[in-house]
Design a protein around this motif. Structure first.
Motif, short mmCIF file in Angstrom:
data_model
loop_
_atom_site.label_atom_id
_atom_site.label_comp_id
_atom_site.label_asym_id
_atom_site.label_seq_id
_atom_site.Cartn_x
_atom_site.Cartn_y
_atom_site.Cartn_z
N PRO B 105 0.81 -1.23 0.00
CA PRO B 105 0.00 0.00 0.00
C PRO B 105 0.84 1.27 0.00
CG PRO B 105 -0.93 -1.62 1.50
CD PRO B 105 0.39 -2.17 1.06
N ALA B 106 1.82 1.36 0.89
CA ALA B 106 2.63 2.58 0.96
C ALA B 106 3.44 2.77 -0.32
CB ALA B 106 3.57 2.50 2.18
N PHE B 107 4.00 1.68 -0.84
CA PHE B 107 4.75 1.79 -2.10
C PHE B 107 3.82 2.26 -3.22
CE2 PHE B 107 5.77 -0.27 -6.16
CZ PHE B 107 6.96 0.38 -6.46
N SER B 108 2.63 1.69 -3.29
CA SER B 108 1.71 2.04 -4.37
C SER B 108 1.32 3.51 -4.30
CB SER B 108 0.46 1.16 -4.29
OG SER B 108 0.82 -0.21 -4.45
N ARG B 109 1.05 4.00 -3.10
CA ARG B 109 0.74 5.42 -2.96
C ARG B 109 1.92 6.28 -3.42
NH1 ARG B 109 -2.16 3.45 1.79
NH2 ARG B 109 -0.25 3.62 3.01
N ALA B 110 3.15 5.83 -3.11
CA ALA B 110 4.34 6.58 -3.53
C ALA B 110 4.45 6.60 -5.06
CB ALA B 110 5.59 5.98 -2.90
N VAL B 111 4.09 5.51 -5.71
CA VAL B 111 4.14 5.45 -7.17
C VAL B 111 3.11 6.41 -7.77
CG1 VAL B 111 3.82 3.99 -9.21
CG2 VAL B 111 5.05 3.10 -7.21
N TYR B 112 1.92 6.43 -7.21
CA TYR B 112 0.91 7.37 -7.73
C TYR B 112 1.36 8.82 -7.54
CZ TYR B 112 -2.39 3.69 -8.77
OH TYR B 112 -2.99 2.59 -9.32
N GLN B 113 1.94 9.10 -6.39
CA GLN B 113 2.49 10.44 -6.14
C GLN B 113 3.54 10.77 -7.21
OE1 GLN B 113 2.37 12.67 -3.18
NE2 GLN B 113 4.10 13.95 -3.85
N ALA B 114 4.41 9.81 -7.50
CA ALA B 114 5.47 10.05 -8.50
C ALA B 114 4.85 10.32 -9.87
CB ALA B 114 6.40 8.84 -8.56
N ASN B 115 3.84 9.55 -10.24
CA ASN B 115 3.25 9.65 -11.59
C ASN B 115 2.38 10.90 -11.72
OD1 ASN B 115 2.39 9.06 -14.20
ND2 ASN B 115 1.18 7.26 -13.63
N PHE B 116 1.51 11.14 -10.75
CA PHE B 116 0.46 12.15 -10.92
C PHE B 116 0.71 13.45 -10.14
CE2 PHE B 116 -1.77 8.18 -12.07
CZ PHE B 116 -2.17 8.55 -13.34
N VAL B 117 1.80 13.52 -9.41
CA VAL B 117 2.13 14.77 -8.73
C VAL B 117 3.54 15.23 -9.13
CG1 VAL B 117 2.31 15.96 -6.51
CG2 VAL B 117 0.66 14.09 -6.79
N ASP B 118 4.50 14.30 -9.08
CA ASP B 118 5.89 14.68 -9.36
C ASP B 118 6.27 14.48 -10.83
OD1 ASP B 118 6.07 15.19 -6.63
OD2 ASP B 118 6.70 13.13 -6.19
N ASP B 119 5.33 13.94 -11.63
CA ASP B 119 5.55 13.77 -13.07
C ASP B 119 6.84 13.00 -13.37
OD1 ASP B 119 4.99 13.92 -15.78
OD2 ASP B 119 5.84 15.93 -16.02
N GLN B 120 7.02 11.91 -12.67
CA GLN B 120 8.19 11.06 -12.90
C GLN B 120 7.80 9.84 -13.73
OE1 GLN B 120 9.38 10.71 -8.56
NE2 GLN B 120 11.35 11.36 -9.42
N ASP B 121 8.80 9.31 -14.46
CA ASP B 121 8.54 8.16 -15.32
C ASP B 121 8.61 6.87 -14.51
OD1 ASP B 121 8.25 6.24 -17.20
OD2 ASP B 121 9.90 6.90 -18.49
N ILE B 122 7.45 6.43 -14.05
CA ILE B 122 7.39 5.27 -13.15
C ILE B 122 7.71 3.95 -13.83
CG2 ILE B 122 5.75 6.37 -11.56
CD1 ILE B 122 3.57 4.53 -13.02
N SER B 123 7.96 3.98 -15.14
CA SER B 123 8.35 2.74 -15.81
C SER B 123 9.83 2.43 -15.58
CB SER B 123 8.08 2.84 -17.32
OG SER B 123 8.98 3.75 -17.93
N GLN B 124 10.58 3.37 -15.00
CA GLN B 124 12.03 3.23 -14.88
C GLN B 124 12.45 2.77 -13.48
OE1 GLN B 124 14.00 3.72 -17.65
NE2 GLN B 124 11.96 3.89 -18.60
#
Lengths: 203, 203
Positions: B105-124
């Motif tokens: 859960p915590a990791f998944s929330r961090a990934v969403y933050q990266a994708n939809f707030v920090d605009d990071q490429d979560i495929s990497q």
């Protein structure tokens, strides 16, 4: 004011039509009923010649189950129509005819009842005639008007306006400041938006 | 218990991931996190090779506006990602790795933050490594495990299970008695259903 865009063949438009006036009245918002046709939008936007709920059965299976739950929560009866989607063209033209005299909401609710509870073929004039009579209008005169060019043109204009507003499904709600909300489950948010906007205008 | 099915590229999965634990805890319902991939379902069910929000721009335009409203109501930040949808394959495999140890859960929330707030490429992998570290796991070991056949197989099994449950979008929620709810805006109803079913079981 809120625009309520609906299509008579659309499943989720049924619960929306049944509850929009009650909720809008509670919120102090008036409702502009906007009958239109989804078919041209589905075709132009998604290349579909049928409801997406038929084109993609996994979505259709879910929709019917979800619609049952939505109707259960609202205390609305639901009978899976023996034909889906039913052609809402004639009913939409009739609904256009009632806008000035104010019987469009009651007629529209009667059409949804016919389609989604009584399983009647709402594409047929003989099905619509008693519904027109039930709201105090004259079936023969209204059906003649519904077949006239001016009414056909007004419905076409509704479809164009729907496209201009960015609609792609029904029901949809558009507030006075042009904010679009899609789906029966967005009605409350659309009304909240309309109220907040009204307040700002008056402030 | 409720299954929470989510895809890291999916927009509405972001608010759902951010609020599912809070609402479920209030309702007394446990959450089983089920990362999966939407791509195979979109392709198989609808013949799509891209997000429907890209394939049908009118739906995409609405979605981004509606998502902004949803996030505003939830007090969640939102930055339109410079790439959409981002490939969630590696992140989903990593999320699988955390299920036993409880950091999914915590990791998944961090990934969403990266994708939809920090605009990071979560495929990497280099983007995911610090997110893995932030939840107390070892990035090198986890990324190695994520590339292993057993983890790949588990993710494939999730996709198959999603299909078997009738999923066609994300987020989706499935209750213990198999009731399917689609969309962030159905989370409350899914939890209500789960609670009512638990009560019936205990009665």
């Amino acid at each position: 004011m809120i625009e309520f865009w609906y299509e008579f063949g659309s499943t989720y438009s049924y619960p929306a039509a049944m509850r929009v006036e009650r909720l809008a009245q509670s919120a102090g918002v008036t409702v502009a009923w906007r009958p239109f046709l989804l078919g041209p939008l589905f075709h132009e936007q998604q290349g579909l010649n049928d409801s997406p709920f038929n084109a993609f059965p996994v979505k259709g299976d879910y929709m019917w189950r979800d619609l049952q739950r939505v109707c259960d929560l609202e205390g609305l009866p639901l009978v899976h129509p023996s034909q889906f989607p039913r052609n809402g063209l004639l009913a939409a033209r009739v609904a256009i005819c009632g806008l000035e005299d104010g019987w469009t909401p009651a007629f529209s609710r009667a059409v949804y009842q016919a389609n989604f509870v009584d399983d009647q073929d709402i594409s047929q004039a003989e099905v619509l005639a008693p519904l027109i009579a039930s709201v105090g209008a004259a079936p023969d005169a209204v059906l003649a008007a519904a077949a006239s060019d001016p009414v056909k043109s007004r419905l076409k204009a509704h479809v164009r306006q729907a496209q201009e507003r960015g609609l792609f499904g029904a029901p949809s709600f558009v507030t006075a400041d042009g904010e679009l909300f899609w789906g029966n489950d967005r009605l409350e948010q659309a009304l909240d938006w309309a109220v907040r906007h009204q307040t700002l205008e008056q402030a």
